[in-house]
Design a protein around this motif. Structure first.
Motif, PDB file in Angstrom:
ATOM      1  N   UNK A 252      31.626  -1.714  59.588  1.00 38.36           N
ATOM      2  CA  UNK A 252      30.819  -2.935  59.488  1.00 38.36           C
ATOM      3  C   UNK A 252      29.398  -2.618  59.014  1.00 38.36           C
ATOM      4  N   UNK A 253      29.005  -3.024  57.789  1.00 39.34           N
ATOM      5  CA  UNK A 253      27.649  -2.741  57.297  1.00 39.34           C
ATOM      6  C   UNK A 253      26.571  -3.557  58.004  1.00 39.34           C
ATOM      7  N   UNK A 254      26.962  -4.562  58.773  1.00 40.27           N
ATOM      8  CA  UNK A 254      26.006  -5.393  59.494  1.00 40.27           C
ATOM      9  C   UNK A 254      25.702  -4.865  60.898  1.00 40.27           C
ATOM     10  N   UNK A 255      26.515  -3.961  61.387  1.00 40.57           N
ATOM     11  CA  UNK A 255      26.415  -3.523  62.781  1.00 40.57           C
ATOM     12  C   UNK A 255      25.244  -2.549  62.982  1.00 40.57           C
ATOM     13  N   UNK A 256      24.428  -2.833  64.012  1.00 39.33           N
ATOM     14  CA  UNK A 256      23.313  -1.959  64.397  1.00 39.33           C
ATOM     15  C   UNK A 256      23.447  -1.648  65.883  1.00 39.33           C
ATOM     16  N   UNK A 257      22.913  -0.498  66.274  1.00 38.40           N
ATOM     17  CA  UNK A 257      23.021  -0.047  67.663  1.00 38.40           C
ATOM     18  C   UNK A 257      21.693   0.535  68.135  1.00 38.40           C
ATOM     19  N   UNK A 294      11.744  13.983  77.928  1.00 37.96           N
ATOM     20  CA  UNK A 294      10.323  13.920  78.286  1.00 37.96           C
ATOM     21  C   UNK A 294       9.476  13.355  77.152  1.00 37.96           C
ATOM     22  N   UNK A 295       9.980  13.453  75.933  1.00 43.72           N
ATOM     23  CA  UNK A 295       9.177  12.980  74.790  1.00 43.72           C
ATOM     24  C   UNK A 295       9.478  11.541  74.391  1.00 43.72           C
ATOM     25  N   UNK A 296      10.718  11.083  74.622  1.00 44.78           N
ATOM     26  CA  UNK A 296      10.913   9.659  74.305  1.00 44.78           C
ATOM     27  C   UNK A 296      10.815   8.779  75.533  1.00 44.78           C
ATOM     28  N   UNK A 297      10.647   9.340  76.704  1.00 43.53           N
ATOM     29  CA  UNK A 297      10.271   8.594  77.903  1.00 43.53           C
ATOM     30  C   UNK A 297      11.062   7.296  78.088  1.00 43.53           C
ATOM     31  N   UNK A 298      12.377   7.398  78.005  1.00 44.90           N
ATOM     32  CA  UNK A 298      13.216   6.230  78.248  1.00 44.90           C
ATOM     33  C   UNK A 298      13.327   5.284  77.058  1.00 44.90           C
ATOM     34  N   UNK A 299      12.551   5.507  76.019  1.00 50.66           N
ATOM     35  CA  UNK A 299      12.660   4.653  74.822  1.00 50.66           C
ATOM     36  C   UNK A 299      13.885   5.047  74.004  1.00 50.66           C
ATOM     37  N   UNK A 300      14.267   4.142  73.131  1.00 47.99           N
ATOM     38  CA  UNK A 300      15.481   4.368  72.346  1.00 47.99           C
ATOM     39  C   UNK A 300      15.211   4.210  70.855  1.00 47.99           C
ATOM     40  N   UNK A 301      16.257   4.416  70.072  1.00 42.53           N
ATOM     41  CA  UNK A 301      16.157   4.397  68.621  1.00 42.53           C
ATOM     42  C   UNK A 301      17.184   3.406  68.066  1.00 42.53           C
ATOM     43  N   UNK A 302      16.815   2.725  67.006  1.00 41.77           N
ATOM     44  CA  UNK A 302      17.764   1.860  66.314  1.00 41.77           C
ATOM     45  C   UNK A 302      18.458   2.653  65.219  1.00 41.77           C
ATOM     46  N   UNK A 303      19.753   2.404  65.059  1.00 39.26           N
ATOM     47  CA  UNK A 303      20.507   3.065  63.989  1.00 39.26           C
ATOM     48  C   UNK A 303      21.573   2.113  63.469  1.00 39.26           C
ATOM     49  N   UNK A 304      21.987   2.261  62.223  1.00 40.39           N
ATOM     50  CA  UNK A 304      23.070   1.431  61.700  1.00 40.39           C
ATOM     51  C   UNK A 304      24.429   2.090  61.943  1.00 40.39           C
ATOM     52  N   UNK A 305      25.482   1.296  61.853  1.00 44.67           N
ATOM     53  CA  UNK A 305      26.820   1.890  61.870  1.00 44.67           C
ATOM     54  C   UNK A 305      27.089   2.608  60.540  1.00 44.67           C
ATOM     55  N   UNK A 342      19.605 -12.355  59.048  1.00 45.12           N
ATOM     56  CA  UNK A 342      20.308 -11.875  60.239  1.00 45.12           C
ATOM     57  C   UNK A 342      19.455 -12.055  61.501  1.00 45.12           C
ATOM     58  N   UNK A 343      20.089 -12.506  62.566  1.00 46.75           N
ATOM     59  CA  UNK A 343      19.420 -12.609  63.864  1.00 46.75           C
ATOM     60  C   UNK A 343      19.614 -11.277  64.600  1.00 46.75           C
ATOM     61  N   UNK A 344      18.542 -10.516  64.702  1.00 49.28           N
ATOM     62  CA  UNK A 344      18.614  -9.187  65.323  1.00 49.28           C
ATOM     63  C   UNK A 344      18.063  -9.185  66.749  1.00 49.28           C
ATOM     64  N   UNK A 345      17.898 -10.350  67.310  1.00 46.61           N
ATOM     65  CA  UNK A 345      17.312 -10.419  68.657  1.00 46.61           C
ATOM     66  C   UNK A 345      18.204  -9.755  69.700  1.00 46.61           C
ATOM     67  N   UNK A 346      19.502  -9.624  69.418  1.00 52.96           N
ATOM     68  CA  UNK A 346      20.406  -8.967  70.378  1.00 52.96           C
ATOM     69  C   UNK A 346      20.048  -7.499  70.593  1.00 52.96           C
ATOM     70  N   UNK A 347      19.230  -6.930  69.684  1.00 46.97           N
ATOM     71  CA  UNK A 347      18.853  -5.519  69.787  1.00 46.97           C
ATOM     72  C   UNK A 347      17.638  -5.284  70.675  1.00 46.97           C
ATOM     73  N   UNK A 348      16.971  -6.341  71.129  1.00 49.27           N
ATOM     74  CA  UNK A 348      15.817  -6.171  72.011  1.00 49.27           C
ATOM     75  C   UNK A 348      16.281  -5.663  73.374  1.00 49.27           C
ATOM     76  N   UNK A 349      15.376  -5.003  74.053  1.00 49.38           N
ATOM     77  CA  UNK A 349      15.731  -4.336  75.308  1.00 49.38           C
ATOM     78  C   UNK A 349      16.330  -5.293  76.332  1.00 49.38           C
ATOM     79  N   UNK A 350      15.762  -6.506  76.442  1.00 47.75           N
ATOM     80  CA  UNK A 350      16.214  -7.426  77.489  1.00 47.75           C
ATOM     81  C   UNK A 350      17.598  -8.005  77.196  1.00 47.75           C
ATOM     82  N   UNK A 351      18.072  -7.908  75.940  1.00 47.41           N
ATOM     83  CA  UNK A 351      19.374  -8.492  75.576  1.00 47.41           C
ATOM     84  C   UNK A 351      20.442  -7.443  75.295  1.00 47.41           C
TER      85      UNK A 351
END
Length: 444
Positions: A252-257, A294-305, A342-351
């Protein structure tokens, strides 16, 4: 008779005086005439001289008139040229105003060293899609060292800005036998990012390497992701890469994680993140350093499928490590996705945690010791639980995906879950021992 002669003589005397007088008057008149003639001649000479002078002046004035006419023609031509130039400058000034109002999404820097042929291929790929959005994505090439072929090649492009990092400081490795190249690369990255964020004052930077090609929607993807990056501070960076992005594992070229593992290989970060990283940047192995918790301190990264970059660098500092198995088969997206729609709001932390938990719960659990065979016989998405790192490596090997971990996190994982396609569009989720608990999934 004698008396008449005497009288005649008396008459001669007055006649002589008259004659003398007349002669004197004639002489005087002749003298005056001569003087007047001399004056007339002088006057004629003067008049001739004045005439000649006047003729010379008229001739000079005529020459000046001709010169002035020629000068006027030149001035008219120059004025026409200046008018054209002013019009061009006004247009360019207007374009600069437009460009200034168009705040760049991100600077794009291609990191180079000594591979001129690779650089040429990368720049050609980037310019193919960057030229139409150049004001949004100013392009740079940063060369480490002084290879003349790379410098000449970079300077041959008017569409980009060339930077050169010259480092004469000796390299002292932490352990015997380490490659000096990894230390030099880390130094180059820090220098280039400092230049772009602090000297050129960009808010975001996209980092490419000189052995990459980009997808048609590369820039649209990053523009859409930039809004998320600014809004959601739990996203540390955005990548165009999927480590398990080989042709057989994507669909899926639309899928992000979201991922807890830094992908690299075509990625974007903000100045606020760089403000944090720059002072403590490592001496070597910067990409693995970014993968430390220790360097990303719980933060994450966006990537495509489906990857938005392709790495063709078989020859380089890593000496082709993993190239044949993991890099050569990568699928680079060839679909022009309209990311603005595209609505990418599903990728926000709270969702995202809930979104991901919902699709994971819907996957069928697969037990057993031969998960790849089991997965082939089940319709729809499946999930497979692994107990620990060695168990994960065994299962990953069955499917052929990346087995590597860094600081307790498998490549591409989110909350310990690694997802990939298997006989697409089926998805396989490799689920960690506490992943369901982290995602709030019970009794699944």
């Amino acid at each position: 008779m004698a008396k008449l002669s005497c009288d005649f003589r008396y008459l001669l005397i007055p006649a002589a005086f008259v004659f003398i007088y007349i002669q004197m008057r004639l002489f005087t008149t002749q003298s005056e005439y001569a003087d007047r003639m001399a004056e007339a001649v002088d006057a004629e000479h003067h008049c001739t001289s004045q005439m000649r002078l006047l003729i010379d002046q008229i001739s000079m004035q005529q020459e000046q008139i001709v010169a002035l006419e020629e000068g006027k023609k030149r001035k008219d031509q120059e004025c026409a040229q200046f008018k054209t130039l002013v019009n061009d400058l006004e247009k360019k000034a207007l374009q600069r105003v437009i460009d200034k109002t168009q705040v760049p999404v991100a600077a794009v820097v291609i990191m180079a060293c000594n591979r001129a042929d690779y650089l040429e291929r990368t720049v050609a790929s980037v310019l193919k899609y960057q030229s139409s959005v150049a004001s949004k994505y100013p392009l740079f090439v940063s060369q480490d060292g002084s290879d003349p072929r790379v410098k000449t090649k970079a300077l041959s492009y008017k569409e980009l800005t060339y930077m050169q990092h010259i480092d004469y400081d000796p390299v002292h490795t932490d352990r015997p036998g380490e490659l000096i190249a990894y230390y030099k690369i880390a130094r180059h990255y820090k220098w280039a990012l400092d230049e772009l964020f602090y000297k050129h004052n960009f808010d975001r930077v996209i980092i490419l390497e000189d052995d990459m090609e980009i997808a048609p929607d590369f820039f649209d993807y990053f523009e859409a992701a930039a809004a998320l990056l600014d809004k959601d501070k739990s996203i540390m960076a955005v990548s165009s890469w999927n480590d398990n992005g080989q042709k057989q594992f994507v669909y899926d070229p639309y899928a992000l994680y979201r991922s807890d593992f830094f992908p690299g290989l075509g990625w974007m970060l903000t100045r606020s993140v760089w403000n944090e990283l720059s002072p403590k940047w490592p001496k070597a192995y910067w990409d693995d350093w970014l993968r430390l918790k220790d360097n990303h301190n719980g933060r994450q990264f966006l990537r495509p499928e489906v990857c938005r970059t392709y790495n063709f660098g078989e020859h380089g500092s890593s000496m082709g490590q993993f190239f044949e198995k993991y890099l050569a088969p990568i699928k680079m997206n060839d679909v022009k996705v309209d990311w603005k729609s595209q609505d990418l709001s599903y990728l926000t932390e709270e969702k995202y945690a809930q979104y991901f938990a919902d699709i994971l719960k819907a996957a069928k659990p697969v037990p057993g010791t031969d998960p790849a065979l089991m997965a082939s016989n089940i319709e729809g998405d499946i999930r497979i639980q692994y107990r620990d790192q060695s168990d994960f490596e065994y299962i990953a090997q069955q499917f052929g995906v990346f087995e590597e971990w860094k600081d307790g996190v498998p490549r591409t994982a989110y909350k310990g879950v690694v997802v990939f396609r298997y006989h697409p569009p089926r998805r396989v989720f490799l689920v960690g021992p506490d992943s369901l608990q982290q995602l709030g999934i019970e009794n699944a």
